[in-house]
Design an enzyme around this catalytic site. Sequence first.
Site, short mmCIF file in Angstrom:
data_model
loop_
_atom_site.label_atom_id
_atom_site.label_comp_id
_atom_site.label_asym_id
_atom_site.label_seq_id
_atom_site.Cartn_x
_atom_site.Cartn_y
_atom_site.Cartn_z
N ASP A 158 -3.20 4.60 -0.34
CA ASP A 158 -3.49 5.16 -2.04
C ASP A 158 -5.32 5.77 -2.30
OD1 ASP A 158 -2.59 4.21 -4.36
OD2 ASP A 158 -4.70 3.92 -4.77
N HIS B 264 4.66 0.79 -3.38
CA HIS B 264 3.95 1.28 -3.27
C HIS B 264 2.88 0.56 -2.26
CE1 HIS B 264 0.68 3.50 -4.05
NE2 HIS B 264 -0.49 2.81 -4.13
#
Length: 308
Positions: free
Chosen positions: A120, A286
Site C-alpha cells: 500500500d 487488499h
Amino acid sequence: MNAPEPPAPENPVGGLPLHDLAGFAHRWVDADGVRLHAVEGGRPDGPAVVLLAGFPQTWWAWRKVMPGLAERFRVIAVDLPGQGHSERPYGTYDTHTVAAYVHAAVRALDVSTYWLAAHDIGAWVAFSLALKYENRLRGLVLLDAGIPGITLPDAVPTDPEAAWKTWHFAFHLVPELPETLLTGREREYVGWFLAAKALAPDAFDDAEIEHYAAAFAADGGIRASLAYYRDAAASARKNHEALDQRRLTLPVLGVSSSDGSIPDMAASIRPWADNATGIVVPDAGHFIPDEQPDAVATAIAGFIADND
C-alpha cells in the site's frame, strides 16, 4: 493488547501502547532529523529484509510474516513517518522525501544493502526509494498498491461496484474536511477499511481495529496519514522525473491478490522496470500480509533465493 507504558526517552508518540512480538525488539533511530520506530529480529548475520506497511496500518501488519522470515533473514519492520510509533513531522510527505528518511533509518541500524518489501502506501515509498537508492537495494517486493504515477489509475471510477476501492483518494485531498469528520470517529473509519478491503469481513478482530485506530488518532496521525495523499501529485512528478533519467534495473516482484485493488502489479510495474515478475496470492483481499501471511513470507523468501 499491551497496556500503555510510560514513553521511552526516544519514543516520540507517548501514551500509545507498544505491541511486542516474540523474538523482536523495538528500536528508535534518528533518520536525518526525524525519529523513526523500527522492530528488529531474526538472524543478525543474515541478509536484511526491510518491511513497510500502508494505510491505515503500522508495522504490526507484518507481525504474522516476520517470524516466517526470521530463521533466514535479519528482519526490520519500519513505521513510516506519521505511522505507529514514528514521529509525525510537519512538512512534505511526498514519497521521495519520506524514502530518504526510511533509507537513513535503515543505515542508522548499520544496514548497508537490503531487500525491501512493502504494501500500500509503504509500496509508494518503496518505489521512490528504489529510484533514489537502487544501488543500496538487492531487490524490491511491492504488494497491492496504487503507486502515484505508476500503478495508480488516472481517474477515480464512478461505478459503485469499483469506486469503493479508491474513493478515499479524492476525499483525503480535500483540505480540513476529513480531519473535521474523522476526529473522534477514527475507529469507525479504520474499521471500515479493514473490513471492506479484506476478503473476509472478519479478517481483523476488535483488538486489531482498536490498535490501528489508536495509532491513526495519536499525536497528529490523521494529519500525517492524509499528507501522503495530499502530496501524491508531487510523488508522481518526482517519480517521473527520476524515470526520465533511467528505469529500474533491480529485480522487482509485484504481488497481487485474488480480490485486491490492483489486479496485476507486475504488469503495471513493467513499463518502468527491466526485471519485474509477478504472482497472485489466492484467497486474499487488499491486506495480503494479514490475510495470507505464510504465502507472503514464502513469496519473499523465494524471490530472494531466486535473485541472490
